[in-house]
Design an enzyme around this catalytic site. Structure first.
Site, PDB file in Angstrom:
ATOM      1  N   LYS A 205      -5.089   8.771  -4.892  1.00 52.49           N
ATOM      2  CA  LYS A 205      -4.403   8.147  -3.747  1.00 52.49           C
ATOM      3  C   LYS A 205      -4.977   8.658  -2.412  1.00 52.49           C
ATOM      4  O   LYS A 205      -5.362   7.878  -1.548  1.00 52.49           O
ATOM      5  CB  LYS A 205      -2.897   8.452  -3.830  1.00 52.49           C
ATOM      6  CG  LYS A 205      -2.102   8.060  -2.600  1.00 52.49           C
ATOM      7  CD  LYS A 205      -2.096   6.563  -2.399  1.00 52.49           C
ATOM      8  CE  LYS A 205      -1.492   6.185  -1.060  1.00 52.49           C
ATOM      9  NZ  LYS A 205      -1.461   4.759  -0.820  1.00 52.49           N
ATOM     10  N   CYS A 261      -0.147   5.046   7.166  1.00 59.15           N
ATOM     11  CA  CYS A 261      -0.820   5.661   6.012  1.00 59.15           C
ATOM     12  C   CYS A 261      -2.084   6.437   6.361  1.00 59.15           C
ATOM     13  O   CYS A 261      -2.160   7.637   6.130  1.00 59.15           O
ATOM     14  CB  CYS A 261      -1.138   4.590   4.985  1.00 59.15           C
ATOM     15  SG  CYS A 261       0.327   3.695   4.471  1.00 59.15           S
TER      16      CYS A 261
HETATM   17  C1  UGA Z   1      -3.537   1.180   3.765  1.00 55.89           C
HETATM   18  C2  UGA Z   1      -4.438   0.897   2.552  1.00 55.89           C
HETATM   19  O1  UGA Z   1      -5.301  -0.201   2.840  1.00 55.89           O
HETATM   20  C3  UGA Z   1      -3.605   0.579   1.307  1.00 55.89           C
HETATM   21  O2  UGA Z   1      -4.459   0.443   0.184  1.00 55.89           O
HETATM   22  C4  UGA Z   1      -2.650   1.756   1.053  1.00 55.89           C
HETATM   23  O3  UGA Z   1      -1.822   1.515  -0.057  1.00 55.89           O
HETATM   24  C5  UGA Z   1      -1.789   1.961   2.264  1.00 55.89           C
HETATM   25  O4  UGA Z   1      -2.622   2.236   3.419  1.00 55.89           O
HETATM   26  C6  UGA Z   1      -0.874   3.119   1.960  1.00 55.89           C
HETATM   27  O5  UGA Z   1      -1.364   4.249   1.776  1.00 55.89           O
HETATM   28  O6  UGA Z   1       0.319   2.905   1.743  1.00 55.89           O
HETATM   29  P1  UGA Z   1      -2.256  -0.331   5.594  1.00 55.89           P
HETATM   30  O7  UGA Z   1      -1.894   0.940   6.288  1.00 55.89           O
HETATM   31  O8  UGA Z   1      -1.217  -1.382   5.405  1.00 55.89           O
HETATM   32  O9  UGA Z   1      -2.830  -0.010   4.105  1.00 55.89           O
HETATM   33  O10 UGA Z   1      -3.389  -0.973   6.464  1.00 55.89           O
HETATM   34  P2  UGA Z   1      -4.906  -1.479   6.343  1.00 55.89           P
HETATM   35  O11 UGA Z   1      -4.925  -2.941   6.231  1.00 55.89           O
HETATM   36  O12 UGA Z   1      -5.639  -0.723   5.313  1.00 55.89           O
HETATM   37  O13 UGA Z   1      -5.430  -1.078   7.805  1.00 55.89           O
HETATM   38  C7  UGA Z   1      -5.337   0.263   8.290  1.00 55.89           C
HETATM   39  C8  UGA Z   1      -5.907   0.357   9.683  1.00 55.89           C
HETATM   40  O14 UGA Z   1      -7.329   0.296   9.651  1.00 55.89           O
HETATM   41  C9  UGA Z   1      -5.456  -0.729  10.672  1.00 55.89           C
HETATM   42  O15 UGA Z   1      -5.150  -0.118  11.902  1.00 55.89           O
HETATM   43  C10 UGA Z   1      -6.674  -1.616  10.805  1.00 55.89           C
HETATM   44  O16 UGA Z   1      -6.733  -2.246  12.065  1.00 55.89           O
HETATM   45  C11 UGA Z   1      -7.796  -0.602  10.628  1.00 55.89           C
HETATM   46  N1  UGA Z   1      -9.073  -1.199  10.151  1.00 55.89           N
HETATM   47  C12 UGA Z   1      -9.131  -1.747   8.911  1.00 55.89           C
HETATM   48  C13 UGA Z   1     -10.187  -1.165  10.963  1.00 55.89           C
HETATM   49  O17 UGA Z   1     -10.160  -0.655  12.096  1.00 55.89           O
HETATM   50  N2  UGA Z   1     -11.366  -1.701  10.497  1.00 55.89           N
HETATM   51  C14 UGA Z   1     -11.465  -2.241   9.266  1.00 55.89           C
HETATM   52  O18 UGA Z   1     -12.575  -2.703   8.902  1.00 55.89           O
HETATM   53  C15 UGA Z   1     -10.327  -2.281   8.455  1.00 55.89           C
END
Ligand code: UGA
Length: 438
Positions: A205, A261
């Site tokens: 995780k 997260c």
């Molecule tokens: C994340 C993980 O993707 C999930 O797999 C995990 O279960 C979850 O955390 C958790 O630990 O519960 P989440 O926090 O909903 O999910 O968000 P993401 O979609 O992964 O995005 C996280 C951040 O990264 C956002 O601020 C997004 O804007 C940023 N991001 C994402 C970027 O800056 N660039 C990218 O290419 C992708």
């Protein structure tokens, strides 16, 4: 065969787990200490914003598979063959995961148990927690309590889809009986199983979130370098992402990751490493790059507008990513106070998120109110609405030099420039070269 399941905690992970397991036909009771939440859920209203959840909530309740309860009637009554713990593990001031809620629940379950059951840990807990909980509480119980580490990989906004179409299901357990029960629980989901020991499942995780965070900080470093040398990050991301070993996902440059997260889990992993006598140098850099990246718009707006105290600035987006109202660890929480401290009049617009990050900044209900008279607009969240803006109208609304800082590299740069606006982004080729170190 339907199983009886109790899910403790109706936060994001708990509620999604409950409604999805009920949809699979299991008999699920979701438990929370917050009576208001339980009442709201029992009336069929979701307590979180998540596409598809209301439908699963109604169908689960209509079929009788899904019920809600508070622990008032006693934990003994609430324990099922499978009892899932999905309570929060927020960040403690020292960066560690705060396990107090997990401990209260696990000790209550262990004390109340009068028949054997399997405890499934879905809360994100540091490596070694499973062993510690077993030693301290479960081994002391009068009945056998099995332990399974079953981390979740749900993204906010896509949680239901991620549940049913997951890349893998991780089951960390030391006894085959517990694993067999878990295989039954997930029988209808077509995904590979990773069956391992508890500590390895806990590590999977943290390592997953740390790796994804590393990809983001890495591409952000490359984007900053692109700014310095005049290369284009969109082309670079595309070019490297096509290599299957690298992969296209999580290569979107911008002002960094937020949410409940990645920031919390990377810091907790760094803390665990330090506590175990290991300096996780790479992870420390990932965190540092992310902390710095979110300041980019402030640095560039201050550079371009030295008289910031006489200016209005529009902040477009509060949520940490689109399609959620969650503002936890959103870059806006750092950007807004800094601009306000410089004396700028800050107006914030977000289509859904409403929590105000700072006193002194105004949240407006209409995007044009935010843009009217603003010298700069910072895109913090890539809402679709921002991509579709009428840039001519934006130019007319804004005051000079009418800077659009695209913190998510999500806008059509040519369209923005063609309207006479000053376009700045993160590593996108153009007339502005603003490497962070420049
Ligand atoms: C994340 C993980 O993707 C999930 O797999 C995990 O279960 C979850 O955390 C958790 O630990 O519960 P989440 O926090 O909903 O999910 O968000 P993401 O979609 O992964 O995005 C996280 C951040 O990264 C956002 O601020 C997004 O804007 C940023 N991001 C994402 C970027 O800056 N660039 C990218 O290419 C992708």
């Amino acid at each position: 065969m339907p199983l009886r399941v109790t899910v403790v905690g109706t936060g994001y992970v708990g509620l999604v787990t409950g409604v999805c397991l009920a949809h699979s036909g299991h008999l699920v009771t979701c438990v929370d200490i917050d009576r208001d939440k339980v009442d709201m859920l029992a009336s069929g209203t979701s307590t979180i914003y998540e596409p598809g959840i209301e439908e699963l909530l109604s169908s689960g309740m209509a079929s009788g598979n899904l019920t809600f309860a508070t622990p008032e009637k006693g934990w003994g009554e609430l324990i099922s063959d499978i009892t899932v713990v999905a309570v929060g593990t927020p960040m403690a001031p020292n960066g560690a995961a705060d396990l107090s809620a997990v401990r209260v629940v696990v000790s209550s379950l262990a004390e109340a148990a009068d028949r054997p059951f399997t405890l499934v840990m879905k809360s994100t807990v540091p490596m070694g927690t499973g062993a510690a909980l077993r030693h301290r509480y479960l081994d002391e119980a009068v009945v056998r309590i099995g332990y399974v580490s079953n981390p979740e990989f749900l993204r906010e906004g896509k949680a239901i889809e991620d549940w049913f179409k997951t890349d893998r299901i991780v089951l960390g357990a030391d006894e085959e009986a517990d694993r067999a029960l878990m295989r039954e629980l997930y029988a209808d989901i077509d995904a590979p199983l990773v069956e391992t020991d508890v500590a390895s499942a806990e590590t999977i995780k943290y390592a997953s979130n740390a790796f994804l965070s590393t990809k983001i900080s890495f591409i952000n470093e490359i984007a900053n370098l692109c700014d310095c040398i005049g290369a284009d990050i969109d082309a670079v991301s595309r070019g490297i992402g096509m290599d299957k070993r690298i992969g296209r996902d999580f290569l979107k440059a911008g002002i960094g990751y937020g949410g409940s997260c990645f920031p919390k889990d990377t810091r907790a992993l760094d803390f665990i490493a330090t506590l175990n006598g290991y300096q996780f140098t790479l992870l420390k850099s990932v965190i540092e790059v992310n902390n710095r990246q979110r300041l980019l718009p402030v640095v560039h707006v201050m550079r371009a507008l030295p008289d910031l105290h006489e200016r209005s600035i529009a902040i477009l987006g509060l949520a940490f990513k689109p399609d959620t109202d969650d503002v936890r660890e959103s870059p806006a929480l750092d950007i807004v106070p800094l601009l306000a401290e410089q004396g700028a009049a800050v107006r914030i617009y977000d289509p859904i998120a409403s929590e105000l990050p700072v006193a002194g900044a105004a949240r407006v209900a209409d995007i044009w109110q935010a843009l009217q008279g603003a010298s700069a607009a910072v895109v913090v969240t890539e809402w679709q609405e921002f991509r579709e803006l009428d840039w001519e109208r934006v130019r007319q609304a804004m005051a000079g030099p009418a800077i659009i800082f695209d913190g998510r590299n999500c806008l059509d740069a040519d369209a923005v420039r063609a309207a006479g606006l000053t376009y700045m982004a993160v590593g996108r080729k153009g007339e502005h070269r603003f490497g962070m170190n420049a």
